[in-house]
Motif scaffolding. Structure first.
Motif, PDB file in Angstrom:
ATOM      1  N   ASN A  70      23.215  49.580  21.202  1.00  0.00           N
ATOM      2  CA  ASN A  70      24.434  49.316  21.987  1.00  0.00           C
ATOM      3  C   ASN A  70      25.496  50.388  21.745  1.00  0.00           C
ATOM      4  N   SER A  87      23.264  47.632  28.016  1.00  0.00           N
ATOM      5  CA  SER A  87      22.194  48.358  28.697  1.00  0.00           C
ATOM      6  C   SER A  87      22.237  48.199  30.215  1.00  0.00           C
ATOM      7  N   ARG A  88      23.003  47.245  30.719  1.00  0.00           N
ATOM      8  CA  ARG A  88      23.042  46.990  32.161  1.00  0.00           C
ATOM      9  C   ARG A  88      23.953  47.959  32.914  1.00  0.00           C
ATOM     10  N   TYR A  89      24.855  48.605  32.192  1.00  0.00           N
ATOM     11  CA  TYR A  89      25.933  49.339  32.848  1.00  0.00           C
ATOM     12  C   TYR A  89      25.939  50.824  32.504  1.00  0.00           C
ATOM     13  N   ASN A 142      20.387  52.287  23.754  1.00  0.00           N
ATOM     14  CA  ASN A 142      20.553  50.901  24.184  1.00  0.00           C
ATOM     15  C   ASN A 142      20.144  49.912  23.092  1.00  0.00           C
ATOM     16  N   ASN A 179      22.889  53.656  33.479  1.00  0.00           N
ATOM     17  CA  ASN A 179      21.970  52.817  32.703  1.00  0.00           C
ATOM     18  C   ASN A 179      20.555  53.389  32.736  1.00  0.00           C
ATOM     19  N   LYS A 234      25.512  41.638  24.834  1.00  0.00           N
ATOM     20  CA  LYS A 234      24.208  42.014  25.360  1.00  0.00           C
ATOM     21  C   LYS A 234      24.288  42.700  26.716  1.00  0.00           C
ATOM     22  N   MET A 235      25.512  43.155  27.070  1.00  0.00           N
ATOM     23  CA  MET A 235      25.724  43.712  28.408  1.00  0.00           C
ATOM     24  C   MET A 235      25.481  45.210  28.470  1.00  0.00           C
TER      25      MET A 235
END
Length: 114
Positions: free
Chosen positions: A76, A30-32, A73, A53, A27-28
């Motif tokens: 993913n 979209s943060r990066y 996103n 992002n 689930k990481m």
């Protein structure tokens, strides 16, 4: 732990197109920021394109106007659309998430014949 799986590489004639995809687990994503690097034989790995992002993009001068990076996103996934390919684009292409010190895919070979 994040895993990145690339697909879409192959052999293409000069002037042709390929689309690379890179799917991330977890689930990481979209943060990066995420991006594509490449490494040709006997050369250092270089940044091809990146996307933040927030969707801001950056390209190496050698691919500007020919390659387009995008991300979804919800899936993913990051993509690299490569048009007007040249023999000098031949390399192993690696997906990255979070910068060089973070997560890498296993690489996918792109070969452009003249």
């Amino acid at each position: 732990q994040v895993q990145l799986v690339e697909s879409g590489g192959g052999l293409v004639q000069a002037g042709g197109s390929l689309r690379l995809s890179c799917a991330a687990s977890g689930k990481m994503f979209s943060r990066y920021a995420t991006g594509w690097y490449r490494q040709a034989p006997a050369k250092q790995r270089e940044l091809v394109a990146s996307i933040s992002n927030g969707g801001s993009t950056n390209y190496a001068d050698s691919v500007k106007g020919r390659f387009t990076i995008s991300r979804n996103n919800a899936k993913n996934t990051v993509y690299l659309q490569m048009n007007s390919l040249k023999p000098e684009d031949t390399a192993v292409y690696y997906c990255n998430l979070g910068g060089p010190a973070a997560w890498w895919g296993q690489g996918t070979q792109v070969t452009v014949s003249s």
